[in-house]
Design a protein around this motif. Structure first.
Motif, mmCIF file in Angstrom:
data_model
loop_
_atom_site.group_PDB
_atom_site.id
_atom_site.type_symbol
_atom_site.label_atom_id
_atom_site.label_comp_id
_atom_site.label_asym_id
_atom_site.label_seq_id
_atom_site.Cartn_x
_atom_site.Cartn_y
_atom_site.Cartn_z
ATOM 1 N N ASP A 390 46.719 59.610 20.877
ATOM 2 C CA ASP A 390 47.816 59.589 19.920
ATOM 3 C C ASP A 390 49.167 59.468 20.630
ATOM 4 O O ASP A 390 50.011 58.658 20.260
ATOM 5 C CB ASP A 390 47.774 60.852 19.057
ATOM 6 C CG ASP A 390 48.837 60.843 17.979
ATOM 7 O OD1 ASP A 390 49.950 61.329 18.230
ATOM 8 O OD2 ASP A 390 48.558 60.329 16.867
ATOM 9 N N GLY A 391 49.358 60.276 21.653
ATOM 10 C CA GLY A 391 50.585 60.191 22.433
ATOM 11 C C GLY A 391 51.804 60.850 21.818
ATOM 12 O O GLY A 391 52.884 60.861 22.434
ATOM 13 N N HIS A 392 51.680 61.414 20.592
ATOM 14 C CA HIS A 392 52.838 62.006 19.924
ATOM 15 C C HIS A 392 52.638 63.488 19.575
ATOM 16 O O HIS A 392 53.524 64.082 18.966
ATOM 17 C CB HIS A 392 53.152 61.240 18.635
ATOM 18 C CG HIS A 392 53.460 59.797 18.859
ATOM 19 N ND1 HIS A 392 54.628 59.357 19.440
ATOM 20 C CD2 HIS A 392 52.730 58.682 18.601
ATOM 21 C CE1 HIS A 392 54.619 58.045 19.517
ATOM 22 N NE2 HIS A 392 53.469 57.598 19.020
ATOM 23 N N ALA A 434 46.939 65.791 12.051
ATOM 24 C CA ALA A 434 47.706 66.542 11.050
ATOM 25 C C ALA A 434 48.193 67.869 11.622
ATOM 26 O O ALA A 434 49.350 68.265 11.428
ATOM 27 C CB ALA A 434 46.853 66.775 9.796
ATOM 28 N N ALA A 435 47.303 68.566 12.351
ATOM 29 C CA ALA A 435 47.699 69.823 12.991
ATOM 30 C C ALA A 435 48.742 69.569 14.071
ATOM 31 O O ALA A 435 49.703 70.346 14.224
ATOM 32 C CB ALA A 435 46.470 70.508 13.588
ATOM 33 N N GLY A 436 48.575 68.478 14.815
ATOM 34 C CA GLY A 436 49.545 68.134 15.850
ATOM 35 C C GLY A 436 50.908 67.816 15.282
ATOM 36 O O GLY A 436 51.938 68.152 15.883
ATOM 37 N N ASP A 437 50.949 67.164 14.118
ATOM 38 C CA ASP A 437 52.233 66.870 13.471
ATOM 39 C C ASP A 437 52.947 68.155 13.068
ATOM 40 O O ASP A 437 54.177 68.271 13.206
ATOM 41 C CB ASP A 437 52.012 65.987 12.243
ATOM 42 C CG ASP A 437 51.603 64.568 12.614
ATOM 43 O OD1 ASP A 437 51.817 64.178 13.781
ATOM 44 O OD2 ASP A 437 51.063 63.859 11.739
ATOM 45 N N ILE A 438 52.183 69.122 12.553
ATOM 46 C CA ILE A 438 52.784 70.414 12.188
ATOM 47 C C ILE A 438 53.365 71.081 13.436
ATOM 48 O O ILE A 438 54.507 71.567 13.431
ATOM 49 C CB ILE A 438 51.747 71.331 11.514
ATOM 50 C CG1 ILE A 438 51.274 70.728 10.187
ATOM 51 C CG2 ILE A 438 52.330 72.724 11.279
ATOM 52 C CD1 ILE A 438 50.108 71.476 9.557
ATOM 53 N N ALA A 439 52.591 71.104 14.525
ATOM 54 C CA ALA A 439 53.053 71.719 15.767
ATOM 55 C C ALA A 439 54.293 71.005 16.297
ATOM 56 O O ALA A 439 55.259 71.655 16.749
ATOM 57 C CB ALA A 439 51.932 71.693 16.807
ATOM 58 N N PRO A 445 54.705 74.125 21.672
ATOM 59 C CA PRO A 445 54.191 73.407 22.848
ATOM 60 C C PRO A 445 52.710 73.089 22.754
ATOM 61 O O PRO A 445 52.222 72.219 23.471
ATOM 62 C CB PRO A 445 54.478 74.376 23.998
ATOM 63 C CG PRO A 445 54.521 75.726 23.363
ATOM 64 C CD PRO A 445 55.094 75.515 21.999
ATOM 65 N N LEU A 446 51.984 73.805 21.872
ATOM 66 C CA LEU A 446 50.547 73.592 21.731
ATOM 67 C C LEU A 446 50.150 73.650 20.255
ATOM 68 O O LEU A 446 50.837 74.269 19.432
ATOM 69 C CB LEU A 446 49.757 74.649 22.504
ATOM 70 C CG LEU A 446 49.866 74.653 24.031
ATOM 71 C CD1 LEU A 446 49.204 75.895 24.601
ATOM 72 C CD2 LEU A 446 49.241 73.386 24.627
ATOM 73 N N ILE A 447 49.032 73.011 19.929
ATOM 74 C CA ILE A 447 48.442 73.169 18.596
ATOM 75 C C ILE A 447 47.744 74.521 18.563
ATOM 76 O O ILE A 447 46.818 74.774 19.334
ATOM 77 C CB ILE A 447 47.430 72.049 18.305
ATOM 78 C CG1 ILE A 447 48.105 70.685 18.317
ATOM 79 C CG2 ILE A 447 46.734 72.285 16.966
ATOM 80 C CD1 ILE A 447 47.133 69.516 18.186
ATOM 81 N N GLU A 448 48.190 75.392 17.683
ATOM 82 C CA GLU A 448 47.619 76.735 17.558
ATOM 83 C C GLU A 448 46.582 76.761 16.430
ATOM 84 O O GLU A 448 46.492 75.828 15.630
ATOM 85 C CB GLU A 448 48.730 77.751 17.278
ATOM 86 C CG GLU A 448 49.872 77.759 18.277
ATOM 87 C CD GLU A 448 49.513 78.457 19.581
ATOM 88 O OE1 GLU A 448 48.424 79.068 19.625
ATOM 89 O OE2 GLU A 448 50.310 78.404 20.532
ATOM 90 N N ALA A 449 45.847 77.864 16.381
ATOM 91 C CA ALA A 449 44.818 78.024 15.342
ATOM 92 C C ALA A 449 45.430 77.938 13.948
ATOM 93 O O ALA A 449 44.845 77.344 13.032
ATOM 94 C CB ALA A 449 44.090 79.350 15.535
ATOM 95 N N ASP A 450 46.633 78.496 13.787
ATOM 96 C CA ASP A 450 47.270 78.470 12.465
ATOM 97 C C ASP A 450 47.609 77.048 12.042
ATOM 98 O O ASP A 450 47.547 76.716 10.849
ATOM 99 C CB ASP A 450 48.539 79.328 12.478
ATOM 100 C CG ASP A 450 49.189 79.399 11.098
ATOM 101 O OD1 ASP A 450 48.514 79.870 10.158
ATOM 102 O OD2 ASP A 450 50.353 78.965 10.970
ATOM 103 N N HIS A 451 47.954 76.207 13.003
ATOM 104 C CA HIS A 451 48.235 74.806 12.677
ATOM 105 C C HIS A 451 46.978 74.123 12.143
ATOM 106 O O HIS A 451 47.054 73.285 11.232
ATOM 107 C CB HIS A 451 48.744 74.064 13.921
ATOM 108 C CG HIS A 451 50.040 74.605 14.451
ATOM 109 N ND1 HIS A 451 50.297 74.741 15.800
ATOM 110 C CD2 HIS A 451 51.154 75.059 13.819
ATOM 111 C CE1 HIS A 451 51.509 75.225 15.976
ATOM 112 N NE2 HIS A 451 52.049 75.439 14.778
#
Length: 504
Positions: A390-392, A434-439, A445-451
């Motif tokens: 993805d890179g983003h 989708a989780a990465g976009d929220i983060a 700095p990281l995708i967390e469980a809540d994301h």
């Protein structure tokens, strides 16, 4: 930068801080999750040049397998060209060059370009004749500047240096011919080198001056033979050609229309209008066609190309000036990787399937893999791959990966695969994004469980959202569809007004 580690089991993953530390395999086929039989056959196909038919639902890695197979092939070794046929222009010659010939020609071309000089580094008289140097003040500007920007004197020759109307005429010329340039396009000179006189040519090259010595001129002369050629399929090319949904001309090639009918002085020569098809571009590589059954009758052309390993390029529009142009025996020796869903198998031509089985393999791809420590590690690798692809979006914590694994387990259960992890990975990749976009939007700095938990809600399909809001799809349809739309909807008409139509 974190040290990358190869992960074999979940124990290897559990000790990491995030997926950033996971080493992604160098072999693209090892990046495919599950599908062990398909991967094994793809490796054989790459080594032995076998065809593959991959059968299974969307999102299970079929296109990834095809792409990875192509990356395991050696680089193409041939370049395909068409050459002008002076005796019969509508039947251009075909020329196939091997890598050594092409590389030799590229070397000659590199030597034929000469040396680029800044105008002040060229002989002053040469720079003057080419229009870079002003005769009056000796300063430099572009040949497109008809008037010297330094002394406002005209740089255009008007019958001598002492012409009293030179400035006036130069200005009139600049107004009348805005594209005019001062000086000549090219200047021929001679020089003595090693006791021998040689020709040296200087020519304009934008804001530079190109100098061509005798060696460069000789190389140019060698290249003259290619002036009536067109490269159809380059030597340096991607060995993976995607032809999903291709039209007949895209798949098989064509000859472009010329409104002047290829007239010698007005039109474009026939050989320059020839366009290669996907089957030709895939020569020595992989031709990937997803949903191959949708090609319909075009499948028979694929079969012919597979059998003959050559296919002619002709003008396919009978109203086109290219309709009478034809190039015979254009190489198309490709590996076919085709894909389809189970329900579309019956729509693939039987002779084509026979050709695939006779020279390759058919594979029913897996929709799930066992929930084991090794496959859980593969899931963590998949998350790392999706982030890099993805890179983003940022990488994910191990806790977030555990939630993705649980979601993969739940989705496998929907397919009646208990104690398994889904291999419908395209949709799971959407969850990661989708989780990465929220983060990303929260500067995390990281995708967390809540994301992941929040993304699970956001990434639901519309049908699921309709069921949650209205209780069922039919109730949602009844709420949102207007009266006019209801009357036009055959499904609504049948389910809601069946009694009225039967008894009135």
């Amino acid at each position: 930068m974190s040290e990358k580690r190869h992960v074999e089991t979940w124990d290897d993953v559990a000790g990491l801080s995030s997926t950033e530390e996971i080493q992604i395999p160098s072999d693209p086929l090892d990046r495919v999750l599950g599908q062990e039989e398909a991967i094994e056959l793809a490796k054989i196909a790459a080594r032995q040049r076998r065809h593959l038919l991959l059968v299974g639902p969307p999102g299970t890695g079929k296109s990834m397998i095809a792409r990875a197979l192509s990356m395991n092939l050696p680089q193409p070794r041939q370049e395909i060209r068409v050459v002008k046929n002076p005796e019969n222009p509508e039947r251009p010659f075909l020329e196939v060059l091997d890598a050594e010939e092409v590389e030799r020609e590229e070397s000659i071309r590199a030597e034929s370009v000469g040396v680029l000089l800044d105008p002040p580094n060229a002989p002053p008289n040469v720079a003057e004749h080419l229009g870079y140097r002003c005769k009056e003040c000796g300063k430099y500007s572009l040949p497109t500047d008809l008037t010297c920007p330094h002394c406002n004197k005209s740089k255009v020759e008007m019958g001598g240096r002492n012409n009293p109307f030179q400035d006036l005429l130069g200005g009139m010329l600049e107004v009348a011919l805005p594209q005019a340039t001062a000086g000549k396009e090219k200047v021929h000179t001679t020089r003595t080198r090693d006791g021998e006189e040689e020709v040296v040519i200087f020519e304009r090259a934008g804001d530079k001056i190109r100098m061509l010595d005798q060696k460069a001129l000789n190389k140019r002369a060698e290249l003259q033979r290619t002036s009536n050629e067109k490269v159809l399929v380059k030597l340096h090319r991607d060995p993976f050609v995607l032809a999903t949904g291709a039209s007949e001309t895209e798949l098989l090639g064509d000859v472009r229309h010329d409104p002047y009918g290829g007239h010698e002085k007005l039109g474009t020569p026939a050989y320059e209008r020839i366009v290669a098809g996907s089957i030709h571009e895939a020569h020595e590589g992989v031709l990937f066609i997803d949903e191959i059954s949708h090609l319909g009758d075009l499948q028979r052309y694929i079969l012919t190309a597979m059998q003959e390993k050559t296919f002619p390029i002709v003008g396919r529009n009978p109203q086109s000036a290219g309709a009478s142009v034809k190039v015979e025996d254009v190489p198309c020796d490709f590996i076919l990787v085709a894909a389809c869903n189970i329900q579309d198998l019956e729509n693939i031509l039987s002779p084509l399937r026979s050709r695939i089985i006779g020279g390759g393999y058919e594979v029913l791809v897996d929709i799930a893999m066992p929930d084991t420590p090794r496959n859980r590690a593969k899931y963590a690798q998949f998350v790392a791959q999706e982030v890099n692809l993805d890179g983003h979006i940022p990488h994910a914590t191990i806790e977030a990966v555990e939630l993705i694994i649980e979601e993969g387990k739940r989705r496998a259960k929907e397919d009646n695969q208990n104690n398994s992890l889904t291999l419908r990975l395209r949709e799971l990749g959407g969850l990661i994004r989708a989780a990465g976009d929220i983060a990303f939007m929260e500067d995390s700095p990281l995708i967390e469980a809540d994301h992941i938990r929040r993304a699970l809600r956001r990434s639901r399909g519309v049908e699921e959202q309709i069921r949650e809001r209205y209780g069922s799809y039919n109730k949602g349809l009844g709420k949102d569809v207007s009266s006019a739309q209801k009357e036009r909807s055959s499904y609504y008409f049948q389910t809601e007004h069946l009694d009225d139509t039967m008894f009135n």
